[in-house]
Design an enzyme around this catalytic site. Structure first.
Site, PDB file in Angstrom:
ATOM      1  N   THR A 171     -19.485  47.843   5.127  1.00  0.00           N
ATOM      2  CA  THR A 171     -19.084  47.641   3.741  1.00  0.00           C
ATOM      3  C   THR A 171     -17.631  48.077   3.539  1.00  0.00           C
ATOM      4  OG1 THR A 171     -21.319  48.133   3.033  1.00  0.00           O
ATOM      5  CG2 THR A 171     -19.599  48.436   1.399  1.00  0.00           C
ATOM      6  N   GLY A 201     -28.054  45.747  -1.843  1.00  0.00           N
ATOM      7  CA  GLY A 201     -27.894  47.194  -1.698  1.00  0.00           C
ATOM      8  C   GLY A 201     -27.100  47.783  -2.849  1.00  0.00           C
ATOM      9  N   ASP A 202     -26.483  48.915  -2.593  1.00  0.00           N
ATOM     10  CA  ASP A 202     -25.744  49.641  -3.634  1.00  0.00           C
ATOM     11  C   ASP A 202     -24.411  49.007  -4.005  1.00  0.00           C
ATOM     12  OD1 ASP A 202     -25.024  50.470  -0.848  1.00  0.00           O
ATOM     13  OD2 ASP A 202     -23.389  51.443  -1.945  1.00  0.00           O
ATOM     14  N   THR A 222     -20.217  53.775   0.637  1.00  0.00           N
ATOM     15  CA  THR A 222     -20.571  52.913   1.764  1.00  0.00           C
ATOM     16  C   THR A 222     -21.691  53.616   2.507  1.00  0.00           C
ATOM     17  OG1 THR A 222     -19.791  51.951   3.837  1.00  0.00           O
ATOM     18  CG2 THR A 222     -18.674  53.949   3.111  1.00  0.00           C
TER      19      THR A 222
END
Ligand code: GLY
Length: 306
Positions: A171, A201-202, A222
């Site tokens: 990321t 994901g986040d 990340t």
């Protein structure tokens, strides 16, 4: 106001033969962002410029060169936030957008919404005049071979701790402070290797993968998204900056909480409203680069766990 930029190029067990490329990619990204800031460009422009450099660099799991999902497709997520207005834009699970950070920016400015996904996000891209790409254009040979090997291996959980450490996640992200004192942050990813189609994901989720508020600070995360989402790690970091008044300490405190509470695997970059930088990680490595007022050049490094 002293300008500053910090970028990350992922936090995981980055193989030794990829270290130099990670450092070079982070350096190029921070230099692109600094070039914008040094001509009095906005923090949003600097973040977009920096993240685009890493989306176009095939070593990172973002844009071109991203991990493939279980169906051998690239699905991309990205988000941006403006610390002055708290305006935010995010996209997820897009397959035909080469630089999703720029689409997230268009959502931030040109949509009445904050978060668009999948075909709806691609429809929005067309509505605002952004060209879509051929999904095959995003795939590199390294990732195609990794997917073939993974498919041939004995079935194993794609979202296990061991799977994350072995091959996720590069990321990318950036946080910037401009000459007018405005903070901005952005993040972009192809997500975890061999993920379930539709998994997000986040990275694009405001408060989890990224957060910016001129009055508090800015942070980008990340690492293993499932853990970062559960600990709302970017907002947690920004709140610590406000509480402690120091970005470096805030990053360390947030990572300590992340490790203690959930055995977290990941990394953080952050900026205080005054332009102090901070970074911390709980993974074997994290790639990052930064430049602040008073420095002659970007510092880029690949940090190993102590
Ligand atoms: N942090 C990237 C992801 O989990 O998708």
């Amino acid at each position: 106001m002293p300008e500053a930029i910090i970028v990350h190029g992922g936090a995981w067990d980055i193989p030794a033969d990829l270290h130099a490329e990670h450092v070079a990619g982070c350096r190029a990204a921070a230099e692109a962002g600094w070039a914008v800031l040094s001509r009095r460009g906005s923090a949003l422009d600097a973040v977009e410029a920096a993240v685009r450099v890493m989306e176009e660099h095939p070593v990172f799991d973002a844009g071109f060169g991203s991990h493939l999902n279980r169906d051998a497709a690239v699905e991309l997520d990205a988000g941006m936030m403006d610390g002055r207005t708290l305006m935010a834009g995010a996209v997820a699970a897009v397959k035909r957008v080469r630089d999703p950070i720029s689409l997230a920016r268009r959502v931030l400015h040109d949509s009445e919404h904050v978060f668009l996904v999948g075909e709806g996000a691609e429809l929005f891209a067309q509505e605002v005049g952004m060209a879509l790409c051929d999904p095959a254009e995003l795939i590199v040979e390294r990732e195609r071979l990794a997917w073939e090997r993974r498919r041939a291996a004995a079935p194993a959980a794609a979202n296990s701790r061991a799977a994350f450490v072995a091959r996720s996640s590069d990321t990318v992200g950036a946080a910037a402070l401009d000459a007018d004192g405005n903070l901005a942050v952005g993040n972009s990813t192809g997500g975890t290797f061999f993920k379930h189609p539709g998994r997000v994901g986040d990275t694009p989720i405001i408060g989890c993968g990224l957060y910016a508020d001129n009055t508090l600070g800015a942070a980008a995360c990340t690492g293993w998204g499932e853990q970062i989402m559960k600990t709302v790690l970017a907002k947690t970091t920004v709140d610590q900056i406000a509480l402690l008044g120091n970005a470096a300490t805030a990053a360390n405190v947030a990572i300590a909480y992340f490790k203690l509470r959930i055995g977290g695997l990941g990394g953080i970059i952050c900026l205080s409203p005054e332009g102090q930088v901070g970074w911390a990680h709980s993974t074997p490595h994290m790639a990052y680069a930064y430049r602040t007022a008073g420095m002659d050049a970007v510092v880029a490094a690949l940090k190993s766990a102590a």
